[in-house]
Write a protein that holds these residues in place. Structure first.
Motif, PDB file in Angstrom:
ATOM      1  N   SER A 642       2.710 -86.678  85.104  1.00 20.41           N
ATOM      2  CA  SER A 642       2.533 -85.575  84.226  1.00 20.41           C
ATOM      3  C   SER A 642       3.129 -86.123  82.780  1.00 20.41           C
ATOM      4  O   SER A 642       2.384 -85.818  82.012  1.00 20.41           O
ATOM      5  CB  SER A 642       3.214 -84.473  84.707  1.00 20.41           C
ATOM      6  N   CYS A 643       4.295 -86.529  82.714  1.00 21.62           N
ATOM      7  CA  CYS A 643       4.664 -87.050  81.225  1.00 21.62           C
ATOM      8  C   CYS A 643       3.824 -88.198  80.752  1.00 21.62           C
ATOM      9  O   CYS A 643       3.441 -87.999  79.713  1.00 21.62           O
ATOM     10  CB  CYS A 643       6.117 -87.412  81.503  1.00 21.62           C
ATOM     11  N   HIS A 644       3.507 -88.997  81.641  1.00 20.13           N
ATOM     12  CA  HIS A 644       2.584 -90.232  81.290  1.00 20.13           C
ATOM     13  C   HIS A 644       1.379 -89.928  80.777  1.00 20.13           C
ATOM     14  O   HIS A 644       0.818 -90.197  79.655  1.00 20.13           O
ATOM     15  CB  HIS A 644       2.704 -91.310  82.353  1.00 20.13           C
ATOM     16  N   LEU A 645       0.890 -89.054  81.503  1.00 20.67           N
ATOM     17  CA  LEU A 645      -0.672 -88.403  81.229  1.00 20.67           C
ATOM     18  C   LEU A 645      -0.676 -87.856  79.973  1.00 20.67           C
ATOM     19  O   LEU A 645      -1.498 -87.899  79.126  1.00 20.67           O
ATOM     20  CB  LEU A 645      -1.166 -87.733  82.342  1.00 20.67           C
ATOM     21  N   SER A 646       0.268 -86.789  79.846  1.00 19.06           N
ATOM     22  CA  SER A 646       0.531 -86.095  78.378  1.00 19.06           C
ATOM     23  C   SER A 646       0.834 -87.171  77.097  1.00 19.06           C
ATOM     24  O   SER A 646       0.292 -86.786  76.173  1.00 19.06           O
ATOM     25  CB  SER A 646       1.545 -85.205  78.567  1.00 19.06           C
ATOM     26  N   HIS A 647       1.681 -88.046  77.503  1.00 16.26           N
ATOM     27  CA  HIS A 647       1.975 -89.104  76.299  1.00 16.26           C
ATOM     28  C   HIS A 647       0.597 -89.795  76.124  1.00 16.26           C
ATOM     29  O   HIS A 647       0.358 -90.035  75.026  1.00 16.26           O
ATOM     30  CB  HIS A 647       3.051 -90.012  76.949  1.00 16.26           C
ATOM     31  N   THR A 648      -0.411 -90.112  77.069  1.00 16.09           N
ATOM     32  CA  THR A 648      -1.234 -91.111  76.663  1.00 16.09           C
ATOM     33  C   THR A 648      -2.216 -90.196  75.770  1.00 16.09           C
ATOM     34  O   THR A 648      -3.005 -90.680  74.849  1.00 16.09           O
ATOM     35  CB  THR A 648      -2.142 -91.346  77.965  1.00 16.09           C
ATOM     36  N   ALA A 650      -1.822 -87.494  74.162  1.00 17.68           N
ATOM     37  CA  ALA A 650      -1.149 -87.204  72.840  1.00 17.68           C
ATOM     38  C   ALA A 650      -1.290 -88.485  71.973  1.00 17.68           C
ATOM     39  O   ALA A 650      -1.653 -88.371  70.611  1.00 17.68           O
ATOM     40  CB  ALA A 650       0.312 -87.180  73.066  1.00 17.68           C
ATOM     41  N   LEU A 651      -1.155 -89.716  72.340  1.00 17.19           N
ATOM     42  CA  LEU A 651      -1.415 -90.790  71.554  1.00 17.19           C
ATOM     43  C   LEU A 651      -2.884 -91.064  71.145  1.00 17.19           C
ATOM     44  O   LEU A 651      -3.226 -91.129  70.142  1.00 17.19           O
ATOM     45  CB  LEU A 651      -1.148 -92.046  72.437  1.00 17.19           C
ATOM     46  N   LEU A 656      -6.894 -90.418  66.862  1.00 18.67           N
ATOM     47  CA  LEU A 656      -8.193 -89.676  66.295  1.00 18.67           C
ATOM     48  C   LEU A 656      -8.141 -89.088  65.085  1.00 18.67           C
ATOM     49  O   LEU A 656      -8.978 -88.935  64.257  1.00 18.67           O
ATOM     50  CB  LEU A 656      -8.719 -88.823  67.538  1.00 18.67           C
ATOM     51  N   ALA A 657      -6.768 -88.352  64.928  1.00 19.06           N
ATOM     52  CA  ALA A 657      -6.434 -87.833  63.729  1.00 19.06           C
ATOM     53  C   ALA A 657      -5.940 -88.528  62.567  1.00 19.06           C
ATOM     54  O   ALA A 657      -5.822 -87.984  61.586  1.00 19.06           O
ATOM     55  CB  ALA A 657      -5.295 -86.655  64.010  1.00 19.06           C
ATOM     56  N   GLY A 658      -5.969 -89.828  62.815  1.00 17.96           N
ATOM     57  CA  GLY A 658      -5.586 -90.791  61.819  1.00 17.96           C
ATOM     58  C   GLY A 658      -4.375 -91.458  61.769  1.00 17.96           C
ATOM     59  O   GLY A 658      -4.048 -92.204  60.950  1.00 17.96           O
ATOM     60  N   ASP A 659      -3.479 -91.269  63.000  1.00 15.74           N
ATOM     61  CA  ASP A 659      -2.260 -92.070  63.110  1.00 15.74           C
ATOM     62  C   ASP A 659      -2.687 -93.464  63.300  1.00 15.74           C
ATOM     63  O   ASP A 659      -3.766 -94.062  63.512  1.00 15.74           O
ATOM     64  CB  ASP A 659      -1.450 -91.473  64.119  1.00 15.74           C
ATOM     65  N   ASP A 660      -1.540 -94.567  63.052  1.00 16.44           N
ATOM     66  CA  ASP A 660      -1.759 -96.041  63.498  1.00 16.44           C
ATOM     67  C   ASP A 660      -2.094 -96.117  64.931  1.00 16.44           C
ATOM     68  O   ASP A 660      -1.523 -95.288  65.763  1.00 16.44           O
ATOM     69  CB  ASP A 660      -0.652 -96.614  62.925  1.00 16.44           C
ATOM     70  N   PRO A 661      -2.786 -97.110  65.133  1.00 17.34           N
ATOM     71  CA  PRO A 661      -3.176 -97.468  66.534  1.00 17.34           C
ATOM     72  C   PRO A 661      -2.063 -98.084  67.393  1.00 17.34           C
ATOM     73  O   PRO A 661      -1.042 -98.625  67.007  1.00 17.34           O
ATOM     74  CB  PRO A 661      -4.369 -98.440  66.527  1.00 17.34           C
ATOM     75  N   GLN A 662      -1.943 -97.162  68.714  1.00 21.34           N
ATOM     76  CA  GLN A 662      -0.718 -97.716  69.456  1.00 21.34           C
ATOM     77  C   GLN A 662      -1.352 -97.813  71.003  1.00 21.34           C
ATOM     78  O   GLN A 662      -2.135 -97.354  71.480  1.00 21.34           O
ATOM     79  CB  GLN A 662       0.472 -96.753  69.481  1.00 21.34           C
ATOM     80  N   GLU A 663      -0.822 -98.873  71.635  1.00 23.41           N
ATOM     81  CA  GLU A 663      -0.885 -98.619  72.852  1.00 23.41           C
ATOM     82  C   GLU A 663       0.049 -97.951  73.980  1.00 23.41           C
ATOM     83  O   GLU A 663       1.377 -97.677  73.461  1.00 23.41           O
ATOM     84  CB  GLU A 663      -0.922-100.416  73.542  1.00 23.41           C
ATOM     85  N   ALA A 664      -0.292 -97.638  74.978  1.00 12.20           N
ATOM     86  CA  ALA A 664       0.581 -97.019  75.987  1.00 12.20           C
ATOM     87  C   ALA A 664       1.695 -97.989  76.314  1.00 12.20           C
ATOM     88  O   ALA A 664       1.481 -99.203  76.597  1.00 12.20           O
ATOM     89  CB  ALA A 664      -0.106 -96.443  77.285  1.00 12.20           C
ATOM     90  N   ASN A 701      -8.440 -96.103  69.767  1.00 10.20           N
ATOM     91  CA  ASN A 701      -8.177 -97.355  69.059  1.00 10.20           C
ATOM     92  C   ASN A 701      -9.270 -97.961  68.142  1.00 10.20           C
ATOM     93  O   ASN A 701      -9.286 -98.156  66.999  1.00 10.20           O
ATOM     94  CB  ASN A 701      -7.651 -98.399  69.824  1.00 10.20           C
ATOM     95  N   GLN A 702     -10.403 -97.831  68.938  1.00 11.41           N
ATOM     96  CA  GLN A 702     -11.937 -98.225  68.177  1.00 11.41           C
ATOM     97  C   GLN A 702     -12.276 -97.348  67.255  1.00 11.41           C
ATOM     98  O   GLN A 702     -12.772 -97.763  66.055  1.00 11.41           O
ATOM     99  CB  GLN A 702     -12.936 -98.518  69.399  1.00 11.41           C
ATOM    100  N   SER A 703     -11.804 -95.966  67.193  1.00  5.04           N
ATOM    101  CA  SER A 703     -12.477 -95.021  66.441  1.00  5.04           C
ATOM    102  C   SER A 703     -11.717 -94.698  65.229  1.00  5.04           C
ATOM    103  O   SER A 703     -12.065 -94.139  64.324  1.00  5.04           O
ATOM    104  CB  SER A 703     -12.493 -93.446  67.382  1.00  5.04           C
ATOM    105  N   ARG A 704     -10.678 -95.652  64.773  1.00  5.36           N
ATOM    106  CA  ARG A 704      -9.881 -95.592  63.696  1.00  5.36           C
ATOM    107  C   ARG A 704     -10.734 -95.588  62.372  1.00  5.36           C
ATOM    108  O   ARG A 704     -10.611 -95.237  61.288  1.00  5.36           O
ATOM    109  CB  ARG A 704      -9.062 -96.764  63.459  1.00  5.36           C
ATOM    110  N   LEU A 705     -12.179 -96.429  62.817  1.00 11.68           N
ATOM    111  CA  LEU A 705     -12.975 -96.479  61.482  1.00 11.68           C
ATOM    112  C   LEU A 705     -13.817 -95.182  61.147  1.00 11.68           C
ATOM    113  O   LEU A 705     -14.151 -95.055  59.768  1.00 11.68           O
ATOM    114  CB  LEU A 705     -14.136 -97.311  62.018  1.00 11.68           C
ATOM    115  N   LEU A 706     -13.534 -94.113  62.251  1.00 10.32           N
ATOM    116  CA  LEU A 706     -14.193 -92.951  61.824  1.00 10.32           C
ATOM    117  C   LEU A 706     -13.393 -92.244  60.666  1.00 10.32           C
ATOM    118  O   LEU A 706     -13.831 -91.429  59.901  1.00 10.32           O
ATOM    119  CB  LEU A 706     -14.121 -91.964  63.276  1.00 10.32           C
ATOM    120  N   THR A 707     -12.107 -92.364  60.822  1.00 12.25           N
ATOM    121  CA  THR A 707     -11.164 -91.647  59.707  1.00 12.25           C
ATOM    122  C   THR A 707     -10.861 -92.407  58.642  1.00 12.25           C
ATOM    123  O   THR A 707     -10.113 -91.927  57.593  1.00 12.25           O
ATOM    124  CB  THR A 707      -9.974 -91.387  60.603  1.00 12.25           C
ATOM    125  N   ALA A 708     -11.459 -93.671  58.392  1.00 15.05           N
ATOM    126  CA  ALA A 708     -11.113 -94.480  57.364  1.00 15.05           C
ATOM    127  C   ALA A 708     -12.249 -94.126  56.201  1.00 15.05           C
ATOM    128  O   ALA A 708     -13.290 -93.644  56.430  1.00 15.05           O
ATOM    129  CB  ALA A 708     -11.298 -95.852  57.591  1.00 15.05           C
TER     130      ALA A 708
END
Length: 718
Positions: A642-648, A650-651, A656-664, A701-708
């Motif tokens: 449950s914690c892992h799914l929530s964290h993923t 949230a990342l 999508l909201a504009g934060d830097d790309p991160q991997e789980a 991660n790919q969609s960062r172009l959408l917020t740039a």
């Protein structure tokens, strides 16, 4: 035959749109009676315009709430009309007052639906005042007469509400069950469906879920208004409607759930009879929802079809029989059993509606409904005092549009040019897509109304015939205004032709100006939303997807926290579920709007579609867990999963909201394939949710172009 005609008449009179229009018809019939006795046609037409504005500004509420709304409406109408009449002789001062009052009314509308409808009605009454301001005998004549018309309609509506206090609630709840029926009927097409067909069905279900979520939300608002006005135990009828609403919420969760990738079902099951059985049960459940909605609408007892139970038993027998021949693996047989169990639960819920509908049942402790948090009005207004607010931008656009329209009619001395302003008011919407739809509907409706009006003016030159047509056109306008705007415009155009012909005998003379003014108003509205702070959907979609992912994460946490506990519909759980569906619905509406925007504004179309589709699939798999949450057994390592799914999630939402790309940071601790069916079902659903969460994170991660920041000339991959 008499019984059929009786049923048809009863259905017609209980239709929500006809019911709304009947109040308007009664009010206008009273005015027409005054006209026939007194012969004062001008007074009658002005009063009827007040009736139309009052009906448009009406909001659903309890009796005392409706009285307060009516008082506020009358004061706003009187103020708006008096300002127009007073400033009318001075064009430059009138333009300033028009811009300021429009901006103020639109901003006040941001405080809630009640204020929005009253504000719109006030702007409408202001333009109605402009139509006759030049010929008004004195300052107070038009403001008092128009406000009196709105008051007369308000009195009729209050009497109607006093006689039938829960009628609109019956209608809204019935519409929720009709929407459930359409959703279940569309979902039956999954059996069978290939990969391409399944995607089309998912898209259709997302659109139907918009209507369903919206209808359920309106029902909750109507219930809250009436429950809030009753400090004691609610009346038996109201308690019964509340229970039926909560029943619809449970059915909605079960209807939206997905137990298996349905596009693979035909190849995996290898048995057409089982697939046909699932489809038949879904179709029968859809028909039962339709029947329950109709029973609520016409206040008749609901009789649940008994054949559904036999169809479910036959489906279970056929599934077991084919399992003996095909030896299905547990990974396939278990989801099919739970899918059948889910359909049986929907059937049980619908069966219980027979008792819930009975007002003679003594209401026990009724669960509370969530109410919106109280936010001071000034705080709400401050939130919108920025160009980032859609309301603020719409207020500026509409103010400018009305002032420009007024400048056009002054510059070219257009005698009936105020229809430009009326068109701008109705056509100019907060978004490009909504404005474009209104624009086409307005033009088609106006043209059709003129085509119908010409022969009527020629064939019915007498006073009485045109009065009858005017009343009938107003009635038909309100039967269509909430469902078919083109038809509504056609009828209101006919109403206007009759009104002007009765006032000045110039019905034929305004045919050309009416069409020209409508065209100018539509072009002006289009220019405003396309060039002035355009709100293209590709700019909104990343944040909407992020909000939906966050809401889905909270919904999943609420489901996993209630596993294997006594089933209950607690307030916190219902709020988490509702927020997830509201966010998904808003996302689907934005995606739908994106498809009607200019081609060069549909940026990253495939990426946005993939994100939207997978987010809706995620919600469906979580809903399946929610549907069986009282039966599923917790498995080892559930809290870590449950914690892992929530964290993923949230990342993904953060990126999508504009934060830097991160991997789980770590992979999901996959649940073991447990021995019992309940544990296996939970493990499989968590695996599917985990897979979707990882895919959504990769897409984010790919969609960062959408917020740039993007230049308008750069290529727009789709």
């Amino acid at each position: 035959m008499p019984v059929e005609y009786s049923g048809l008449l009863r259905r017609l009179l209980t239709d929500s749109h006809v019911y709304f229009a009947l109040k308007v018809l009664i009010a206008i019939l009273g005015l027409l009676a005054i006209a026939l006795v007194s012969g004062d046609i001008q007074l009658t037409v002005l009063l009827s315009l007040g009736v139309v504005a009052g009906a448009i500004a009406e909001t659903d509420d309890s009796l005392w709430g409706r009285v307060k709304n009516l008082t506020m409406t009358l004061l706003c109408f009187l103020f708006a009309s008096l300002c127009v009449q007073y400033l009318f002789p001075t064009p430059w001062l009138f333009a300033i007052g028009l811009a300021g009052s429009t901006f103020l009314f639109v901003m006040v509308g941001a405080l809630g639906q009640r204020y929005a409808t009253i504000s719109f009605g006030s702007l409408l009454i202001a333009i109605y005042t402009m139509l006759g301001a030049a010929k008004a005998p004195d300052l107070f004549y038009q403001p008092l007469v128009l406000t009196a018309g709105a008051l007369w309609y308000g009195v009729v509506s209050l009497i109607w509400l006093w006689l039938l206090p829960y009628k609109t609630l019956h209608e809204q709840l019935a519409q929720s069950y009709f929407a459930l029926s359409r959703y279940l009927r569309e979902k039956s097409r999954f059996f069978p469906a290939d990969e391409h067909g399944a995607q089309a069905i998912r898209h259709n279900l997302a659109q139907l879920n918009i209507q369903l979520v919206g209808s359920l939300n309106l029902t909750k608002t109507a219930l809250n208004a009436r429950l809030h006005s009753q400090r004691r135990q609610p009346a038996p009828e109201l308690a019964g409607l509340l229970r039926l609403y909560l029943l619809a919420l449970e059915i909605h969760e079960r209807a939206t759930s997905s137990h298996y990738p349905y596009s693979q079902l035909e190849a995996e099951l290898k048995q057409g009879l089982v697939i046909d059985g699932f489809q038949e049960v879904l179709l029968q459940l859809a028909e039962a929802c339709q029947q329950l909605g109709y029973a609520i609408l016409v206040h008749s007892p609901y009789r649940h079809p008994k054949r559904i139970r036999w169809a479910l038993e036959a489906l279970g027998d056929q599934l077991e029989f084919t399992h003996l021949k095909q030896h299905y693996p547990k990974s396939l047989l278990t989801p099919m059993k739970f899918l059948r169990r889910n359909l049986a639960s929907i059937n049980q819920l619908l069966t219980s509606a027979e008792e819930l509908q009975n007002p003679a049942i003594t209401p026990g402790s009724l669960p509370p409904l969530a109410r919106p948090p109280h936010i001071p009005l000034l705080t709400q207004l401050r939130q919108h005092l920025s160009l980032d607010s859609m309301v603020f931008r719409h207020a500026l656009r509409l103010s400018l549009g009305l002032v420009v329209g007024y400048g056009i009619l002054q510059a070219f001395h257009l005698d009936k040019g105020y229809w430009i302003l009326l068109t701008v008011l109705f056509v100019c919407q907060p978004s490009y897509s909504a404005t474009r739809r209104r624009l086409m509907q307005r033009m088609l409706g106006t043209f059709a109304g003129l085509l119908v009006g010409v022969p009527i003016l020629w064939l019915l030159p007498d006073l009485h015939g045109q009065l009858v047509v005017m009343g009938l056109a107003a009635f038909l306008f309100f039967t269509q205004v909430r469902s078919n705007y083109s038809a509504a415009v056609c009828f209101i155009t006919l109403y206007v032709l009759m009104a002007f012909n009765l006032l000045d005998g110039i019905g034929f003379a305004i045919l050309g100006p009416r069409l020209l003014d409508t065209l100018l108003g539509c072009l002006l509205s289009y220019a405003l939303v396309a060039w002035l702070w355009p709100d293209w959907q590709y700019k909104r979609l990343p944040q909407l997807i992020a909000n939906s992912l966050s809401a889905n994460a909270r919904y999943l946490e609420a489901v996993l926290a209630s596993l294997h506990l006594r089933r209950d519909e607690s307030l916190d759980y219902r709020i988490a579920r509702k927020n997830a569906h509201l966010a998904d619905s808003e996302l689907a509406m934005a995606w739908q709007s994106m498809l009607v925007e200019p081609q060069r504004r549909r940026r990253f179309l495939d990426l946005c579609f993939t994100l939207t589709w997978r987010n809706h699939a995620l919600l469906s798999y979580i809903s399946a867990l929610g549907a069986h949450r009282d039966q599923l057994e917790p498995i080892e390592g559930l809290s870590q999963i449950s914690c892992h799914l929530s964290h993923t999630l949230a990342l993904a939402a953060g990126q999508l909201a504009g934060d830097d790309p991160q991997e789980a940071q770590t992979s999901c601790p996959l649940p073991a394939q447990e021995s019992t069916e309940e544990q296996l079902m939970l493990s499989q659903q968590l695996n599917r949710i985990s897979q979707l969460a990882d895919e959504l994170l990769a897409l984010a991660n790919q969609s960062r172009l959408l917020t740039a920041p993007q230049d308008a000339t750069m290529p727009t991959p789709s």
